[in-house]
Structures are given as C-alpha cells and as structure tokens.
Design a protein around this motif. Sequence first.
Motif, PDB file in Angstrom:
ATOM      1  N   SER A 110       0.846  -1.080   0.041  1.00 11.55           N
ATOM      2  CA  SER A 110      -0.017   0.007  -0.117  1.00 11.55           C
ATOM      3  C   SER A 110       0.881   1.339  -0.106  1.00 11.55           C
ATOM      4  N   PHE A 111       0.069   2.503  -0.075  1.00 11.83           N
ATOM      5  CA  PHE A 111       1.225   3.823  -0.133  1.00 11.83           C
ATOM      6  C   PHE A 111       1.531   3.726   1.081  1.00 11.83           C
TER       7      PHE A 111
ATOM      8  N   LEU B 244      10.690   2.139  -4.559  1.00 11.48           N
ATOM      9  CA  LEU B 244       9.651   2.643  -3.410  1.00 11.48           C
ATOM     10  C   LEU B 244       8.975   3.997  -3.728  1.00 11.48           C
ATOM     11  N   ALA B 245      10.242   4.789  -4.077  1.00  8.12           N
ATOM     12  CA  ALA B 245       9.828   6.393  -4.405  1.00  8.12           C
ATOM     13  C   ALA B 245       8.894   6.392  -5.724  1.00  8.12           C
ATOM     14  N   LYS B 246       8.941   5.550  -6.770  1.00 14.67           N
ATOM     15  CA  LYS B 246       8.200   5.564  -7.939  1.00 14.67           C
ATOM     16  C   LYS B 246       6.845   4.862  -7.491  1.00 14.67           C
ATOM     17  N   HIS B 247       6.884   3.765  -6.687  1.00 15.45           N
ATOM     18  CA  HIS B 247       5.728   3.146  -6.328  1.00 15.45           C
ATOM     19  C   HIS B 247       4.678   3.958  -5.644  1.00 15.45           C
ATOM     20  N   CYS B 248       5.493   4.937  -4.843  1.00 16.92           N
ATOM     21  CA  CYS B 248       4.381   5.819  -4.010  1.00 16.92           C
ATOM     22  C   CYS B 248       3.904   7.046  -5.197  1.00 16.92           C
ATOM     23  N   GLY B 249       4.868   7.335  -5.856  1.00 21.05           N
ATOM     24  CA  GLY B 249       4.390   8.446  -6.979  1.00 21.05           C
ATOM     25  C   GLY B 249       3.199   7.776  -7.783  1.00 21.05           C
ATOM     26  N   ARG B 250       3.227   6.536  -8.134  1.00 20.34           N
ATOM     27  CA  ARG B 250       2.183   6.073  -8.834  1.00 20.34           C
ATOM     28  C   ARG B 250       1.019   5.877  -8.007  1.00 20.34           C
ATOM     29  N   HIS B 251       1.195   5.685  -6.810  1.00 19.75           N
ATOM     30  CA  HIS B 251      -0.231   5.813  -5.715  1.00 19.75           C
ATOM     31  C   HIS B 251      -0.622   7.395  -5.892  1.00 19.75           C
TER      32      HIS B 251
ATOM     33  N   ASP C  89      -0.237   9.607  -7.737  1.00 16.88           N
ATOM     34  CA  ASP C  89      -1.008  10.161  -9.335  1.00 16.88           C
ATOM     35  C   ASP C  89      -2.447   9.408  -9.360  1.00 16.88           C
ATOM     36  N   ARG C  90      -2.491   8.021  -9.037  1.00 17.43           N
ATOM     37  CA  ARG C  90      -3.867   7.649  -9.087  1.00 17.43           C
ATOM     38  C   ARG C  90      -4.815   8.447  -8.026  1.00 17.43           C
ATOM     39  N   ALA C  91      -4.276   8.654  -7.174  1.00 22.08           N
ATOM     40  CA  ALA C  91      -5.196   9.443  -6.006  1.00 22.08           C
ATOM     41  C   ALA C  91      -5.620  10.691  -6.698  1.00 22.08           C
ATOM     42  N   GLU C  92      -4.589  11.387  -7.257  1.00 17.71           N
ATOM     43  CA  GLU C  92      -4.885  12.929  -7.936  1.00 17.71           C
ATOM     44  C   GLU C  92      -5.849  12.625  -8.837  1.00 17.71           C
ATOM     45  N   LEU C  93      -5.580  11.689  -9.718  1.00 18.15           N
ATOM     46  CA  LEU C  93      -6.706  11.419 -10.890  1.00 18.15           C
ATOM     47  C   LEU C  93      -8.104  11.122 -10.443  1.00 18.15           C
TER      48      LEU C  93
END
Length: 72
Positions: A10-11, A45-52, A54-58
């Motif tokens: 998870s994030f 991990l940083a990239k994974h957090c970023g993807r989370h 990005d999805r939340a922002e969308l």
Amino acid sequence: MELSEIEALSFEDSYSRLEQVIEQLENGELSLEESVALYEEGMSLAKHCGRHLDRAELKVSQLLSAAADDLG
C-alpha cells in the motif's frame, strides 16, 4: 525487497519502508554494495509511491469534475 513485493505494498507501507531505507542510508554504516542495493530499493519505493499519488490525484480530479457537472 523485490520489485514484486514493492508493487504489492500500500502507499502507507511503501512510504514507511522508504523512510526506513533513507534512515539506513543516512546512517552511513553500510558497505558500498549494501548502499547501492538500498538506493535501488528506495528508488523503486519512491516510484511506487508516486504512482499511488498519481492515481489518487486522478480520482480526486474525476470526482471534482463530476461534482461540477452535477452543479452546473
């Protein structure tokens, strides 16, 4: 930590692990090989957090757009 393990986090868990990695790297008591491996893990991990994020922002943008359509 393997990439497949990171992708399953998870994030909150990813962020927590990233904080641990940063702390270990800042401590400076690791060998070069250990430091490089932790750095690679931290980047994943940083990239994974970023993807989370990005999805939340969308999702928030979509919800705001739908709410504006309902009001307008």
